[in-house]
Design an enzyme around this catalytic site. Sequence first.
Site, PDB file in Angstrom:
ATOM      1  N   SER A   1       2.019   8.163  -7.603  1.00 33.25           N
ATOM      2  CA  SER A   1       2.890   7.985  -6.406  1.00 33.25           C
ATOM      3  C   SER A   1       4.032   8.702  -6.433  1.00 33.25           C
ATOM      4  O   SER A   1       3.870   9.984  -6.468  1.00 33.25           O
ATOM      5  CB  SER A   1       3.206   6.346  -6.458  1.00 33.25           C
ATOM      6  OG  SER A   1       3.919   6.020  -5.451  1.00 33.25           O
TER       7      SER A   1
ATOM      8  N   ASP B   1      -4.591   3.053   1.506  1.00 36.24           N
ATOM      9  CA  ASP B   1      -3.303   3.548   0.952  1.00 36.24           C
ATOM     10  C   ASP B   1      -2.606   4.518   2.077  1.00 36.24           C
ATOM     11  O   ASP B   1      -3.304   5.335   2.649  1.00 36.24           O
ATOM     12  CB  ASP B   1      -3.489   4.336  -0.359  1.00 36.24           C
ATOM     13  CG  ASP B   1      -2.109   5.037  -0.823  1.00 36.24           C
ATOM     14  OD1 ASP B   1      -1.071   4.701  -0.346  1.00 36.24           O
ATOM     15  OD2 ASP B   1      -2.170   5.627  -1.865  1.00 36.24           O
TER      16      ASP B   1
ATOM     17  N   HIS C   1      -2.744   1.330  -2.813  1.00 34.32           N
ATOM     18  CA  HIS C   1      -1.859   2.234  -3.604  1.00 34.32           C
ATOM     19  C   HIS C   1      -1.446   1.110  -4.679  1.00 34.32           C
ATOM     20  O   HIS C   1      -0.916  -0.054  -4.414  1.00 34.32           O
ATOM     21  CB  HIS C   1      -0.570   2.369  -2.593  1.00 34.32           C
ATOM     22  CG  HIS C   1       0.458   3.275  -3.210  1.00 34.32           C
ATOM     23  ND1 HIS C   1       0.299   4.713  -3.266  1.00 34.32           N
ATOM     24  CD2 HIS C   1       1.727   3.027  -3.826  1.00 34.32           C
ATOM     25  CE1 HIS C   1       1.181   5.182  -3.982  1.00 34.32           C
ATOM     26  NE2 HIS C   1       2.034   4.070  -3.998  1.00 34.32           N
TER      27      HIS C   1
END
Length: 407
Positions: free
Chosen positions: A193, A347, A377
Site C-alpha cells: 500500500s 481494490d 486492499h
Amino acid sequence: MALLPALLLLLLPLAALAAALATVLLGLPSYDIPPGVNQPAKLRLVLAVLLGTAALGRILEKTGLCSQITFGRYVRQGRKLGLDPKLFIQDLQFNKVPVRVYQPKATSDGRRRGIIFFHGGGWVFGSLDTYEKVCRYISRESESVVVSVQYRLAPEHKYPAAYEDCLHATIHFMKNIEHYGVDPANVIVCGDSAGGNLAAAVSQTLAGRSDLPRLRAQILIYPGLQALDFNLPSYHQNRGVPLLFRERAAFFALQYLNGDALHMQEVLEGSHIPPDMRLKYRKWVSPDNIPEKFKVRGVKPLRPTDFIAEVYETVKRFCEPNLCPLLAEDAIVHQLPESFILTCEYDVLRDDGLLYKKRLEDNGVRVTWYHLEDGFHGIISLYDYCGFSFPSGKRGLDSVVNFLKSL
C-alpha cells in the site's frame, strides 16, 4: 491516552452497532461487499470493526479525549509478541530512523538476501508492531534478513518525511550490510500500500546511484502510485470495498502531502490537475492502458470538470515522482531492478499497479505479476491478525516468499 485501554474494552463491543449508524449519522463512506471477494461474511465483520472504530474515533475526538487518528493508531497498533524460536529480533536505529531487524538463527552456507520492508497504512497508520507477524513470516519462510522501517507518519510529518526516512534507512543498511551477513548483490525493497509507494520511490532514487550496490529487486504489494486520477476503472468499481474506500485513498494522499484533507472533493473530481499536465501524463495514467478484462464490471464515463488553479497550487507536488512514482520519466524507469507487483481485483489501487506494470515492461524491466482475483486492499496485512486472516491473503504472502526464493 492513559484512558484508551479501558475505553477500548468498553466501546469496541459496540462497534457493530456504531457501524450500522456510522454511514448515516457521521457521513462515513457507503460500502460494498462484492460477491466474488474472499470470505465475504468475514469481510463484513472486518468492515463492522473498521466503521465502528472510525465512528468511535469521531465521537472521542468530538469529546476532546483524543483525535480520531490517535484512536485509530491505538486500535491498529498490534500487541507485543514473544520471542521467536527461529529468529533473532532487535530494535535499532539506522541513521536516526527506528527499525526492527529480523535475522534467521539457522546457519547459512553463504550470505543471505536482505529485505527492507516499508509498512502500509496510508502514511498515517502502521508501526513495527502492526506488521510484526508479516515480517516474521517473510524472514522465516524466505530465510532472509528483514529490516522493518518505522518512518514518520502524517499528518504530523508531511511529505517528504516518510520517503526520506525510508531512503536514509535503506542507504544506511546498504553501507553497513556486512554486519548482518547479507549479500550486497541481493538487497530488495518491499512494501504494501503506502509502503509500496515508498518502496517504488526509494527504488527510483537509488537506480542511478553508482556509489551503492544495485538493488536486486523491488516488491510492490497493492501500491498507491499516483494521485492525478481517482477516476480510473478500479476507483469506481471498488469505491466502497473495504479496507480502502475511494474517498479514503484521496484523504490519505492529502494527509501525506499537506497534513490535512482540504480540497478532497476537488481532487476526487480531477479539478486539481491543469489540462496540459493531464494531457502530458495521459500516456502513463489512462484507462486506455488498462487491459479490457478489468473493465467488464463497468467503467463510469468521466464527467468533464473545470480546472481550479487555487487547488492545484496546494497539491502541485502530486506531480513529483518521489510522491507519485508512476510519473517518473522513462530514463529512470528503465534502470529499475526486477520487480514483483501484487494486485487485488477488489481494490481501488488495482489500476495503479497495472499501469506501473505496463510502464516497467515497456521499459524492458522484468516483472512478476501476481493477481488475487478474490483479494481486497489490505488483505495481506490481516495475516494471522486476531482471527481475521483470509486464505487469499496467505496465498498472496506466499507468492511474495516464492518470488524471494527465486532470486
